[in-house]
Structures are given as C-alpha cells and as structure tokens.
Design a protein around this motif. Sequence first.
Motif, PDB file in Angstrom:
ATOM      1  N   PRO A  80      33.134  70.684  46.544  1.00  0.00           N
ATOM      2  CA  PRO A  80      32.285  69.666  45.826  1.00  0.00           C
ATOM      3  C   PRO A  80      33.255  69.195  44.521  1.00  0.00           C
ATOM      4  O   PRO A  80      32.106  69.480  43.786  1.00  0.00           O
ATOM      5  N   SER A  81      33.936  68.874  44.650  1.00  0.00           N
ATOM      6  CA  SER A  81      34.818  69.031  43.511  1.00  0.00           C
ATOM      7  C   SER A  81      34.669  67.321  42.906  1.00  0.00           C
ATOM      8  O   SER A  81      35.331  66.548  43.516  1.00  0.00           O
ATOM      9  N   PRO A  82      34.690  67.270  41.692  1.00  0.00           N
ATOM     10  CA  PRO A  82      34.682  65.837  41.031  1.00  0.00           C
ATOM     11  C   PRO A  82      36.031  65.322  41.332  1.00  0.00           C
ATOM     12  O   PRO A  82      36.266  65.054  39.728  1.00  0.00           O
ATOM     13  N   ILE A  83      36.756  64.465  42.011  1.00  0.00           N
ATOM     14  CA  ILE A  83      37.813  63.530  41.862  1.00  0.00           C
ATOM     15  C   ILE A  83      37.581  62.489  42.220  1.00  0.00           C
ATOM     16  O   ILE A  83      36.688  61.977  43.206  1.00  0.00           O
ATOM     17  N   GLN A  84      38.293  61.611  42.334  1.00  0.00           N
ATOM     18  CA  GLN A  84      38.826  59.944  42.418  1.00  0.00           C
ATOM     19  C   GLN A  84      39.475  59.821  43.579  1.00  0.00           C
ATOM     20  O   GLN A  84      40.664  60.103  43.904  1.00  0.00           O
ATOM     21  N   VAL A  85      38.835  59.972  45.065  1.00  0.00           N
ATOM     22  CA  VAL A  85      39.384  60.330  46.225  1.00  0.00           C
ATOM     23  C   VAL A  85      40.439  58.921  46.421  1.00  0.00           C
ATOM     24  O   VAL A  85      39.295  57.714  46.513  1.00  0.00           O
ATOM     25  N   HIS A  86      41.913  58.739  46.700  1.00  0.00           N
ATOM     26  CA  HIS A  86      41.925  57.381  46.994  1.00  0.00           C
ATOM     27  C   HIS A  86      43.188  57.706  48.659  1.00  0.00           C
ATOM     28  O   HIS A  86      43.920  58.065  48.605  1.00  0.00           O
ATOM     29  N   PRO A  87      42.935  56.405  48.998  1.00  0.00           N
ATOM     30  CA  PRO A  87      43.999  56.842  50.690  1.00  0.00           C
ATOM     31  C   PRO A  87      45.292  56.301  49.814  1.00  0.00           C
ATOM     32  O   PRO A  87      45.658  56.148  47.982  1.00  0.00           O
ATOM     33  N   PHE A  88      46.349  56.259  50.651  1.00  0.00           N
ATOM     34  CA  PHE A  88      47.918  56.331  49.758  1.00  0.00           C
ATOM     35  C   PHE A  88      48.244  55.061  49.192  1.00  0.00           C
ATOM     36  O   PHE A  88      47.781  54.059  49.969  1.00  0.00           O
ATOM     37  N   LEU A  89      48.637  55.353  47.866  1.00  0.00           N
ATOM     38  CA  LEU A  89      49.067  53.732  47.399  1.00  0.00           C
ATOM     39  C   LEU A  89      49.614  52.595  47.988  1.00  0.00           C
ATOM     40  O   LEU A  89      50.652  53.505  48.575  1.00  0.00           O
ATOM     41  N   PRO A  90      49.728  51.911  47.252  1.00  0.00           N
ATOM     42  CA  PRO A  90      51.059  50.863  48.139  1.00  0.00           C
ATOM     43  C   PRO A  90      52.483  50.788  47.508  1.00  0.00           C
ATOM     44  O   PRO A  90      52.306  51.359  45.985  1.00  0.00           O
ATOM     45  N   ALA A  91      52.226  50.704  47.972  1.00  0.00           N
ATOM     46  CA  ALA A  91      53.887  51.097  47.450  1.00  0.00           C
ATOM     47  C   ALA A  91      54.564  50.167  46.245  1.00  0.00           C
ATOM     48  O   ALA A  91      55.373  51.211  45.606  1.00  0.00           O
ATOM     49  N   LYS A  92      54.077  49.235  45.970  1.00  0.00           N
ATOM     50  CA  LYS A  92      54.159  48.342  44.695  1.00  0.00           C
ATOM     51  C   LYS A  92      54.142  49.343  43.562  1.00  0.00           C
ATOM     52  O   LYS A  92      54.657  49.336  42.595  1.00  0.00           O
ATOM     53  N   GLN A  93      52.783  49.858  43.691  1.00  0.00           N
ATOM     54  CA  GLN A  93      51.800  50.294  42.770  1.00  0.00           C
ATOM     55  C   GLN A  93      52.798  51.583  42.212  1.00  0.00           C
ATOM     56  O   GLN A  93      52.984  52.076  40.891  1.00  0.00           O
ATOM     57  N   VAL A  94      53.526  52.768  43.310  1.00  0.00           N
ATOM     58  CA  VAL A  94      54.581  53.743  43.520  1.00  0.00           C
ATOM     59  C   VAL A  94      55.404  53.727  42.747  1.00  0.00           C
ATOM     60  O   VAL A  94      56.050  53.931  41.935  1.00  0.00           O
ATOM     61  N   LEU A  95      55.608  52.219  43.298  1.00  0.00           N
ATOM     62  CA  LEU A  95      57.368  52.089  42.290  1.00  0.00           C
ATOM     63  C   LEU A  95      56.612  51.705  40.926  1.00  0.00           C
ATOM     64  O   LEU A  95      58.010  51.686  40.379  1.00  0.00           O
ATOM     65  N   ALA A  96      56.047  50.764  40.443  1.00  0.00           N
ATOM     66  CA  ALA A  96      55.903  50.516  39.447  1.00  0.00           C
ATOM     67  C   ALA A  96      55.581  51.920  38.681  1.00  0.00           C
ATOM     68  O   ALA A  96      55.639  51.950  37.496  1.00  0.00           O
ATOM     69  N   SER A  97      54.901  53.408  38.874  1.00  0.00           N
ATOM     70  CA  SER A  97      54.604  54.062  38.260  1.00  0.00           C
ATOM     71  C   SER A  97      56.138  54.891  38.312  1.00  0.00           C
ATOM     72  O   SER A  97      56.776  55.511  37.135  1.00  0.00           O
ATOM     73  N   ALA A  98      56.643  54.490  38.833  1.00  0.00           N
ATOM     74  CA  ALA A  98      58.385  55.003  38.908  1.00  0.00           C
ATOM     75  C   ALA A  98      59.108  54.640  38.144  1.00  0.00           C
ATOM     76  O   ALA A  98      59.513  55.508  36.916  1.00  0.00           O
ATOM     77  N   LYS A  99      58.663  53.215  37.958  1.00  0.00           N
ATOM     78  CA  LYS A  99      59.444  52.940  36.357  1.00  0.00           C
ATOM     79  C   LYS A  99      59.180  52.677  35.596  1.00  0.00           C
ATOM     80  O   LYS A  99      59.988  52.932  34.389  1.00  0.00           O
ATOM     81  N   SER A 100      57.725  53.188  35.770  1.00  0.00           N
ATOM     82  CA  SER A 100      57.436  52.933  33.674  1.00  0.00           C
ATOM     83  C   SER A 100      57.944  54.804  33.605  1.00  0.00           C
ATOM     84  O   SER A 100      57.307  55.699  32.790  1.00  0.00           O
ATOM     85  N   SER A 101      58.263  55.702  34.518  1.00  0.00           N
ATOM     86  CA  SER A 101      58.090  56.985  34.473  1.00  0.00           C
ATOM     87  C   SER A 101      59.517  57.147  33.700  1.00  0.00           C
ATOM     88  O   SER A 101      60.002  57.775  32.638  1.00  0.00           O
TER      89      SER A 101
END
Length: 335
Positions: A80-101
């Motif tokens: 019962p860990s309190p985390i924000q569960v989410h399905p696979f993020l849209p590719a656009k969002q993964v790409l945006a995260s990669a670009k900011s990294s």
Amino acid sequence: MTHLRDIEAQVLEGGEAITAEQALPLIALPDAELPDLVALAHRVRVHYCGEAVEVESLISAKTGGCPEDCAFCSQSARFPSPIQVHPFLPAKQVLASAKSSEELGATQFCIVVAVRGPDRALLDQVLEATAAIRRETSLDVHCSLGILTRDQARELSQSGVARYNHNLETARSYFPQIVSTHTWEERAETCRLVREEGMELCSGGIFGMGESWQQRVEFASELRELGPVEIPLNFLNPRPGTPLGDRPLLPPLEAIRICALFRLFFPRETVRYSGGRELVLRDLQALGLLAGVNALVIGNYLTTTGRAPEDDLRMLDDLGMPRAQGHRPASVPLP
Ligand code: SF4
C-alpha cells in the motif's frame, strides 16, 4: 596496509580485479584506514576509466501496478505505498523529458517501466519513444523493462537501444528474502540474453536491505560473471508501505566502502551512483566520486526525487571531473 599495497599492484599493474577472498580483509579494515581504500579505488578508476563522469537521466515511463513483490519497491501492486500510478506515458512526453535531460547535460537517457516483463503493446510504445529520442536528440537510449524473451532482447537491440538495465538486486543467497514472485536465476537469464543479443548490460543492486557483508561480496562475484559494463549502486531508501519500510539507513561510511569495494571488483566498468545516495550519503556524496564511482543519475528517480541536477553538475565541476560524452553505437542506423 600490506594487503592494500598487494591489491594495488595486482589491480593497477597486473590489471586483475580482486577476488572474493581478497575482499574480506577490506571489509574488516578499520574506519581509520578507509581513506587508504578510498584513495586506491580512485586511482584504479582514473587509471582505467579516466576522470570523466557519465551523466544519465531516467524516466519512469510507466509507474506502479507491478505484479511482482520485490520487498524494497513501492511500485509493487501488493504493497500500500502512496505513489502516483500511471500507464505508459505518451511518446511525446517521454521525448520532451529526454530533450530537457539533454539540455541539462545528460548524455544517456533510460526508459524505465514497472512490469514483470513487457507485453507486445508496451514494447511497441517503448520502441516508438526510442525511435523519437534517437531521431531528435543525441542521447544514448537505455531501457529497463524487466524480464525479456530472446526475441524481445533482439528487437530492442536492433532498434538501437544501446544498454539494457536489469539489476540482480542482491546476492543469490539473499534474493529469496527479498522477492518471491520470480527467481534470481530468471533475472540472471535476462542479463545473459541482453549481451547475447548485442546490447550492453547494466546490472547492479540495492544495499542496506539486511544483507551481510559476505553477501555483498558474493553479489559482486556473481555479478561479474554476467559481464555488465555498468553497475548501478542503489542505497535503500525505505519506502512507506513496503516490507522494508522500517529498515534503518546504511551508515554513510558503509556506503562509501561499498563504492570502493565495487570499483576494485570492476576496475574497468562504469560504477554508477543511483537511487538513495542523497538520503544515505548526505554530505559525503562527493566522497563516493573519489572512491571509484564514475557515473551519476541526475534528476528524479523512479518514485523518489533526487536533488537539483545543477547541484550535481556543480559537484562535478568542484571535483574537477569533466562529463563523459555519449557513445551511440554506430551499427544501428537512425530511424
Ligand atoms: S522492482 Fe521492478 S519487478 Fe520488482 S516490484 Fe518493482 S517494478 Fe516490479
């Protein structure tokens, strides 16, 4: 000291890593002599790997809801860990995260999902995101998707995934205390497939889960047989709701000794600071980079926040350690 001098000659001049037997006196070395061990680990790291530090960023592209029961993990659906569960993020969002990294200074980007292993739909989503990152950034793409079949490993490799992360987590003898839904051997088998299908293997573990020093040495020896090019060292950050939620933190000097020991086991490989370092090492984070560590994860981890990337990059500047450049494999054409 004599033992350290012998080890120095063996590792630096003879090019031979330490054995499990040789590691045992290093565990027993008094804290007053720890600086000598740290200095040796640093000399070994600089000799074989140079001054540069690899900087990687990761994204938890699918968080929580995992059917497995790894006792340290807040992403298991069984706890019962309190985390924000989410399905696979849209590719656009993964790409945006990669670009900011990339803008922040990372040269490697790891797509991580919380699953036992990927199904067809998830693999397609990962491949789509991988293609976009490879097309639009110069980052090396790494993945961590759990247990793979040979066909899946081949597909990832052929799609330009340079490195696959699959941590063994802990010694074979301690693994059943931590996980019951899959075996240590299943994890090791994926590690073997990764290399056989042409990806680099990244595999390490978590320290501070109740394992003994002997088991840490056992773990290093077992890991070495699988031939990882990178060994992530995580220090347990006890997550609420997990079976290890009440475990005490590792003492900082114990974590530093682990860094030094792993460098002597893996003279030529990348030894990466991963989760838990901020919490466990506190003011001693820079010391690990002088004790054999030559890579960092910057930014946030899977379900916990890291410190500001700027603080880590300033730490490297303060230490006079340049950032490593990426090395995307030339054999896989861009999509
Ligand atoms: S460590 Fe991985 S396999 Fe284990 S519960 Fe967490 S997400 Fe699932």
